[in-house]
Scaffold this motif. Structure first.
Motif, PDB file in Angstrom:
ATOM      1  N   HIS A  47      38.065  37.645  42.506  1.00  0.00           N
ATOM      2  CA  HIS A  47      37.310  36.882  41.514  1.00  0.00           C
ATOM      3  C   HIS A  47      36.308  37.748  40.764  1.00  0.00           C
ATOM      4  CE1 HIS A  47      38.505  32.742  42.918  1.00  0.00           C
ATOM      5  NE2 HIS A  47      38.845  33.459  43.981  1.00  0.00           N
ATOM      6  N   ASP A  48      35.952  38.883  41.342  1.00  0.00           N
ATOM      7  CA  ASP A  48      34.937  39.740  40.727  1.00  0.00           C
ATOM      8  C   ASP A  48      35.509  40.524  39.550  1.00  0.00           C
ATOM      9  OD1 ASP A  48      33.259  38.863  42.712  1.00  0.00           O
ATOM     10  OD2 ASP A  48      33.568  40.631  43.989  1.00  0.00           O
ATOM     11  N   ARG A  49      34.645  40.877  38.633  1.00  0.00           N
ATOM     12  CA  ARG A  49      35.051  41.764  37.542  1.00  0.00           C
ATOM     13  C   ARG A  49      35.257  43.161  38.113  1.00  0.00           C
ATOM     14  NH1 ARG A  49      35.001  42.054  32.068  1.00  0.00           N
ATOM     15  NH2 ARG A  49      34.223  39.916  31.954  1.00  0.00           N
ATOM     16  N   ALA A 104      46.731  44.684  37.624  1.00  0.00           N
ATOM     17  CA  ALA A 104      46.521  43.440  38.376  1.00  0.00           C
ATOM     18  C   ALA A 104      47.253  43.483  39.716  1.00  0.00           C
ATOM     19  CB  ALA A 104      46.995  42.255  37.545  1.00  0.00           C
ATOM     20  N   SER A 105      48.507  43.938  39.702  1.00  0.00           N
ATOM     21  CA  SER A 105      49.269  43.967  40.951  1.00  0.00           C
ATOM     22  C   SER A 105      48.689  44.991  41.927  1.00  0.00           C
ATOM     23  CB  SER A 105      50.740  44.271  40.673  1.00  0.00           C
ATOM     24  OG  SER A 105      50.907  45.559  40.108  1.00  0.00           O
ATOM     25  N   GLN A 106      48.171  46.105  41.411  1.00  0.00           N
ATOM     26  CA  GLN A 106      47.549  47.108  42.282  1.00  0.00           C
ATOM     27  C   GLN A 106      46.275  46.560  42.918  1.00  0.00           C
ATOM     28  OE1 GLN A 106      47.192  50.279  39.400  1.00  0.00           O
ATOM     29  NE2 GLN A 106      49.003  51.353  40.179  1.00  0.00           N
ATOM     30  N   ARG A 107      45.544  45.731  42.182  1.00  0.00           N
ATOM     31  CA  ARG A 107      44.348  45.113  42.757  1.00  0.00           C
ATOM     32  C   ARG A 107      44.723  44.188  43.906  1.00  0.00           C
ATOM     33  NH1 ARG A 107      40.826  41.967  38.746  1.00  0.00           N
ATOM     34  NH2 ARG A 107      39.563  41.752  40.629  1.00  0.00           N
ATOM     35  N   VAL A 108      45.818  43.469  43.756  1.00  0.00           N
ATOM     36  CA  VAL A 108      46.286  42.604  44.838  1.00  0.00           C
ATOM     37  C   VAL A 108      46.634  43.441  46.060  1.00  0.00           C
ATOM     38  CG1 VAL A 108      48.160  41.056  45.558  1.00  0.00           C
ATOM     39  CG2 VAL A 108      47.097  40.776  43.310  1.00  0.00           C
ATOM     40  N   ARG A 109      47.295  44.557  45.821  1.00  0.00           N
ATOM     41  CA  ARG A 109      47.679  45.443  46.929  1.00  0.00           C
ATOM     42  C   ARG A 109      46.447  45.994  47.642  1.00  0.00           C
ATOM     43  NH1 ARG A 109      52.226  50.230  46.471  1.00  0.00           N
ATOM     44  NH2 ARG A 109      52.066  51.007  48.605  1.00  0.00           N
ATOM     45  N   PHE A 135      41.073  39.011  36.301  1.00  0.00           N
ATOM     46  CA  PHE A 135      42.237  38.144  36.294  1.00  0.00           C
ATOM     47  C   PHE A 135      42.016  36.945  35.374  1.00  0.00           C
ATOM     48  CE2 PHE A 135      42.998  39.876  40.683  1.00  0.00           C
ATOM     49  CZ  PHE A 135      44.249  40.432  40.416  1.00  0.00           C
ATOM     50  N   THR A 136      43.066  36.539  34.697  1.00  0.00           N
ATOM     51  CA  THR A 136      43.036  35.244  34.032  1.00  0.00           C
ATOM     52  C   THR A 136      43.175  34.173  35.108  1.00  0.00           C
ATOM     53  OG1 THR A 136      45.435  35.133  33.760  1.00  0.00           O
ATOM     54  CG2 THR A 136      44.178  36.256  32.025  1.00  0.00           C
ATOM     55  N   GLU A 137      42.987  32.929  34.748  1.00  0.00           N
ATOM     56  CA  GLU A 137      43.107  31.842  35.726  1.00  0.00           C
ATOM     57  C   GLU A 137      44.506  31.806  36.328  1.00  0.00           C
ATOM     58  OE1 GLU A 137      41.615  29.004  38.139  1.00  0.00           O
ATOM     59  OE2 GLU A 137      40.486  30.118  36.611  1.00  0.00           O
ATOM     60  N   GLU A 138      45.519  32.002  35.492  1.00  0.00           N
ATOM     61  CA  GLU A 138      46.896  31.998  35.984  1.00  0.00           C
ATOM     62  C   GLU A 138      47.158  33.181  36.904  1.00  0.00           C
ATOM     63  OE1 GLU A 138      51.480  31.693  34.208  1.00  0.00           O
ATOM     64  OE2 GLU A 138      49.797  32.091  32.874  1.00  0.00           O
ATOM     65  N   GLN A 139      46.667  34.340  36.530  1.00  0.00           N
ATOM     66  CA  GLN A 139      46.843  35.523  37.370  1.00  0.00           C
ATOM     67  C   GLN A 139      46.113  35.367  38.702  1.00  0.00           C
ATOM     68  OE1 GLN A 139      45.326  38.480  34.592  1.00  0.00           O
ATOM     69  NE2 GLN A 139      47.378  39.335  34.308  1.00  0.00           N
ATOM     70  N   LEU A 140      44.944  34.740  38.657  1.00  0.00           N
ATOM     71  CA  LEU A 140      44.167  34.558  39.873  1.00  0.00           C
ATOM     72  C   LEU A 140      44.905  33.668  40.864  1.00  0.00           C
ATOM     73  CD1 LEU A 140      41.544  35.141  41.358  1.00  0.00           C
ATOM     74  CD2 LEU A 140      40.514  33.168  40.184  1.00  0.00           C
ATOM     75  N   GLU A 195      45.945  34.902  44.556  1.00  0.00           N
ATOM     76  CA  GLU A 195      45.523  34.205  45.773  1.00  0.00           C
ATOM     77  C   GLU A 195      46.729  33.807  46.620  1.00  0.00           C
ATOM     78  OE1 GLU A 195      41.395  32.086  44.173  1.00  0.00           O
ATOM     79  OE2 GLU A 195      43.314  31.029  44.028  1.00  0.00           O
ATOM     80  N   ASP A 196      47.767  33.311  45.987  1.00  0.00           N
ATOM     81  CA  ASP A 196      48.965  32.902  46.724  1.00  0.00           C
ATOM     82  C   ASP A 196      49.663  34.103  47.359  1.00  0.00           C
ATOM     83  OD1 ASP A 196      48.516  30.270  46.086  1.00  0.00           O
ATOM     84  OD2 ASP A 196      49.998  30.189  44.475  1.00  0.00           O
ATOM     85  N   ALA A 197      49.688  35.219  46.645  1.00  0.00           N
ATOM     86  CA  ALA A 197      50.325  36.424  47.171  1.00  0.00           C
ATOM     87  C   ALA A 197      49.575  36.956  48.389  1.00  0.00           C
ATOM     88  CB  ALA A 197      50.396  37.497  46.090  1.00  0.00           C
ATOM     89  N   VAL A 198      48.251  37.015  48.301  1.00  0.00           N
ATOM     90  CA  VAL A 198      47.443  37.505  49.420  1.00  0.00           C
ATOM     91  C   VAL A 198      47.563  36.563  50.609  1.00  0.00           C
ATOM     92  CG1 VAL A 198      45.098  38.012  50.204  1.00  0.00           C
ATOM     93  CG2 VAL A 198      45.842  38.761  47.942  1.00  0.00           C
TER      94      VAL A 198
END
Length: 230
Positions: free
Chosen positions: A66-68, A9-14, A76-81, A85-88
């Motif tokens: 938001h995409d798979r 999940a964190s790598q996807r954000v990066r 992402f779960t709703e909480e992870q999403l 979003e806040d991190a980005v």
């Protein structure tokens, strides 16, 4: 033949943050009007919560969050999403502030987090071989922020200092760490990473400093008002 593992999940954000900033930075340095306008709008959100700047909604395409994932990873779960979003948002707006009036890219990604992280960038603000205590305390204050909005504001203060000396930062890595920071137990992980990055940096005349406290382990606060203007 080996199969690549799905991104965490964190790598996807990066990766998402990097894919958003790179083309915008390229177009901005080419003085393309759409990028100049986007930077001005993003800059107004630096240090602010996403809900405080509705003007930014839709400006940046965060659809990939938001995409798979196509690599077989879990969505992402709703909480992870929300965290993602806040991190980005925080990373992009801080980059926009950093990039203002600069003639080269202030987002520079690297493969070694300790060499391209926030701690290393802050260390470059200091004279070679010396520790500037007021600057170090700003990094400590960021690490001890009680919540993401205050962390964003304290990072904004650091970014102003980095901009003043044309010191770049890996904003994709920062976004990943901001995502991790919001997770249970994540603050300690990120503080350690910032402290390690701070101590790992070596300038041309730097030598290892014996007895220098790590920002990750220093709880003191600096209440001195920032005198830098945006």
């Amino acid at each position: 033949m080996t199969t690549a593992l799905p991104l965490t999940a964190s790598q996807r954000v990066r990766e998402t943050t990097n894919s958003l900033i790179r083309p915008l930075q390229r177009d901005l340095l080419s003085d393309r009007p759409h990028a100049v306008a986007a930077l001005a709008r993003l800059r107004r959100g630096a240090g602010k919560d996403t809900s405080q700047v509705p003007d930014l909604w839709g400006l940046i395409d965060i659809g990939p969050l938001h995409d798979r994932p196509q690599d077989g990873g879990r969505p992402f779960t709703e909480e992870q999403l929300t965290r993602a979003e806040d991190a980005v948002h925080t990373a992009l707006t801080l980059w926009a502030l950093h990039q203002q009036s600069r003639g080269h890219g202030m987002h520079q990604s690297g493969t070694h987090p300790a060499h391209h992280g926030l701690g290393a960038a802050v260390r470059r603000l200091m004279p070679p071989g010396e520790i500037a205590e007021p600057v170090r305390k700003r990094l400590v204050r960021a690490g001890t922020a009680p919540d993401l909005p205050q962390l964003a504001q304290r990072l904004r203060d650091l970014v102003l200092l980095l901009r003043g000396q044309d010191i770049p930062l890996d904003y994709a890595l920062l976004a990943e760490q901001l995502y991790q920071w919001q997770a249970p137990g994540g603050r300690d992980t990120v503080r350690r990473a910032w402290g390690r990055s701070f101590h790992a940096h070596r300038g041309p005349q730097d030598t290892p400093q014996a007895g220098v406290p790590s920002p990750a382990a220093s709880p003191e606060h600096d209440n001195t008002a920032d005198k830098d203007a945006p």
